[in-house]
Motif scaffolding. Sequence first.
Motif, PDB file in Angstrom:
ATOM      1  N   LEU A  69      32.366  37.026  52.522  1.00 32.14           N
ATOM      2  CA  LEU A  69      33.373  37.624  51.628  1.00 32.14           C
ATOM      3  C   LEU A  69      34.531  38.206  52.428  1.00 32.14           C
ATOM      4  O   LEU A  69      35.702  38.053  52.045  1.00 32.14           O
ATOM      5  N   LEU A  70      34.219  38.858  53.550  1.00 35.15           N
ATOM      6  CA  LEU A  70      35.267  39.437  54.386  1.00 35.15           C
ATOM      7  C   LEU A  70      36.150  38.345  54.993  1.00 35.15           C
ATOM      8  O   LEU A  70      37.381  38.471  55.040  1.00 35.15           O
ATOM      9  N   ILE A  71      35.517  37.267  55.461  1.00 30.98           N
ATOM     10  CA  ILE A  71      36.282  36.177  56.087  1.00 30.98           C
ATOM     11  C   ILE A  71      37.137  35.449  55.062  1.00 30.98           C
ATOM     12  O   ILE A  71      38.350  35.257  55.257  1.00 30.98           O
ATOM     13  N   VAL A  72      36.529  35.046  53.949  1.00 31.16           N
ATOM     14  CA  VAL A  72      37.275  34.303  52.926  1.00 31.16           C
ATOM     15  C   VAL A  72      38.339  35.200  52.293  1.00 31.16           C
ATOM     16  O   VAL A  72      39.481  34.774  52.084  1.00 31.16           O
ATOM     17  N   GLY A  73      37.975  36.448  51.996  1.00 28.82           N
ATOM     18  CA  GLY A  73      38.943  37.365  51.414  1.00 28.82           C
ATOM     19  C   GLY A  73      40.103  37.648  52.350  1.00 28.82           C
ATOM     20  O   GLY A  73      41.265  37.702  51.923  1.00 28.82           O
ATOM     21  N   GLY A  74      39.797  37.810  53.651  1.00 34.65           N
ATOM     22  CA  GLY A  74      40.853  38.033  54.627  1.00 34.65           C
ATOM     23  C   GLY A  74      41.764  36.835  54.756  1.00 34.65           C
ATOM     24  O   GLY A  74      42.997  36.971  54.816  1.00 34.65           O
ATOM     25  N   TRP A  75      41.169  35.637  54.799  1.00 31.73           N
ATOM     26  CA  TRP A  75      41.973  34.415  54.901  1.00 31.73           C
ATOM     27  C   TRP A  75      42.876  34.263  53.689  1.00 31.73           C
ATOM     28  O   TRP A  75      44.080  33.975  53.826  1.00 31.73           O
ATOM     29  N   LEU A  76      42.340  34.457  52.490  1.00 25.60           N
ATOM     30  CA  LEU A  76      43.123  34.291  51.268  1.00 25.60           C
ATOM     31  C   LEU A  76      44.242  35.318  51.182  1.00 25.60           C
ATOM     32  O   LEU A  76      45.379  34.996  50.799  1.00 25.60           O
ATOM     33  N   THR A  77      43.942  36.556  51.573  1.00 19.72           N
ATOM     34  CA  THR A  77      44.960  37.611  51.541  1.00 19.72           C
ATOM     35  C   THR A  77      46.116  37.294  52.473  1.00 19.72           C
ATOM     36  O   THR A  77      47.296  37.381  52.088  1.00 19.72           O
ATOM     37  N   LEU A  78      45.809  36.901  53.709  1.00 20.96           N
ATOM     38  CA  LEU A  78      46.862  36.573  54.664  1.00 20.96           C
ATOM     39  C   LEU A  78      47.620  35.304  54.261  1.00 20.96           C
ATOM     40  O   LEU A  78      48.826  35.192  54.503  1.00 20.96           O
ATOM     41  N   HIS A  79      46.906  34.368  53.657  1.00 19.82           N
ATOM     42  CA  HIS A  79      47.560  33.136  53.195  1.00 19.82           C
ATOM     43  C   HIS A  79      48.609  33.454  52.135  1.00 19.82           C
ATOM     44  O   HIS A  79      49.770  33.018  52.247  1.00 19.82           O
ATOM     45  N   VAL A  80      48.217  34.204  51.134  1.00 19.09           N
ATOM     46  CA  VAL A  80      49.148  34.549  50.050  1.00 19.09           C
ATOM     47  C   VAL A  80      50.305  35.396  50.580  1.00 19.09           C
ATOM     48  O   VAL A  80      51.472  35.161  50.260  1.00 19.09           O
ATOM     49  N   TRP A  81      49.985  36.393  51.404  1.00 19.29           N
ATOM     50  CA  TRP A  81      51.026  37.253  51.944  1.00 19.29           C
ATOM     51  C   TRP A  81      52.004  36.461  52.812  1.00 19.29           C
ATOM     52  O   TRP A  81      53.219  36.593  52.685  1.00 19.29           O
ATOM     53  N   GLY A  82      51.460  35.646  53.714  1.00 19.25           N
ATOM     54  CA  GLY A  82      52.313  34.910  54.640  1.00 19.25           C
ATOM     55  C   GLY A  82      53.200  33.895  53.943  1.00 19.25           C
ATOM     56  O   GLY A  82      54.400  33.790  54.237  1.00 19.25           O
ATOM     57  N   VAL A  83      52.645  33.146  53.007  1.00 23.82           N
ATOM     58  CA  VAL A  83      53.393  32.080  52.351  1.00 23.82           C
ATOM     59  C   VAL A  83      54.422  32.623  51.365  1.00 23.82           C
ATOM     60  O   VAL A  83      55.544  32.110  51.274  1.00 23.82           O
ATOM     61  N   PHE A  84      54.080  33.702  50.652  1.00 29.72           N
ATOM     62  CA  PHE A  84      54.938  34.137  49.551  1.00 29.72           C
ATOM     63  C   PHE A  84      55.676  35.459  49.778  1.00 29.72           C
ATOM     64  O   PHE A  84      56.673  35.720  49.103  1.00 29.72           O
ATOM     65  N   PHE A  85      55.205  36.291  50.711  1.00 27.25           N
ATOM     66  CA  PHE A  85      55.783  37.629  50.800  1.00 27.25           C
ATOM     67  C   PHE A  85      56.291  38.023  52.190  1.00 27.25           C
ATOM     68  O   PHE A  85      57.119  38.929  52.297  1.00 27.25           O
ATOM     69  N   GLN A  86      55.797  37.411  53.257  1.00 27.36           N
ATOM     70  CA  GLN A  86      56.193  37.829  54.588  1.00 27.36           C
ATOM     71  C   GLN A  86      57.670  37.548  54.839  1.00 27.36           C
ATOM     72  O   GLN A  86      58.130  36.412  54.728  1.00 27.36           O
ATOM     73  N   SER A  87      58.399  38.583  55.207  1.00 23.96           N
ATOM     74  CA  SER A  87      59.818  38.425  55.521  1.00 23.96           C
ATOM     75  C   SER A  87      59.983  37.829  56.910  1.00 23.96           C
ATOM     76  O   SER A  87      59.240  38.163  57.832  1.00 23.96           O
TER      77      SER A  87
END
Length: 249
Positions: free
Chosen positions: A15-33
């Motif tokens: 859960l920690l690995i998948v949740g961490g990957w998904l969180t960074l994926h969404v943040w990086g693709v859609f929100f990271q400046s």
Amino acid sequence: MSPVRQTAIGLTLALLIVGGWLTLHVWGVFFQSLSWPAVALAPLLILAQSWLGAGMFIVAHDSMHGSLAPGRPRLNAAIGQLCVGAYAAFSFRTLNVCHHQHHRAPGSAADPDFHADRPEAFGPWFVAFFTRYFGLRELLIVMAVVVVYLFVLKANPLNMMLFWGLPAIVSALQLFVFGTWLPHRHEKSGAGFIDHHNARTLPMPWILSLLTCFHFGLHHEHHSSPTTPWWRLPSLKAQPVRPASTEPV
């Protein structure tokens, strides 16, 4: 260790690995400046996403051996497919069949993950390894997701390349180098393999073993005891490993 405790620990780490990957994926693709100073975080995000991407495969790998949730094959398969599907639309069934064949004949011509023609060469081996699993089906699914990201969700193409494409490539190389090529390659000089598993362990400190490939550099230990989950592999170095068969496909 009881199956209940192993399942609880394995699922928590998954859960920690998948949740961490998904969180960074969404943040990086859609929100990271990508403007200063926020862009200074980009290298750290890429490295973290690459490491977690390798972790997604390791979770799926434990699912193949039934060691993620012992005695619960459907749960193992569901989580395994979730991990490899989210990563790059891979088929868990295909990976599972090939991986068990790898364990039946490691480092031989019958091993689908081995490059028998040039067992010391990096490039040809990696290309054969990657294209075996990423084919037309996977490419079409990934392209469909790309279209949705670009034209429906309005993602920045550069963000997609930096925080999705690049980490996927880096983690694939990470898995191949530390989980396949270095443990199974043939060397022109030096000691050979110690037994029929044709696998060697990569000597490195605990933290480096974790950061490179979730202890998968302990590859002889893994082949000698394939039902031991990734987070328990370091404990096998302190005691004789006991042979164990993989679960039937």
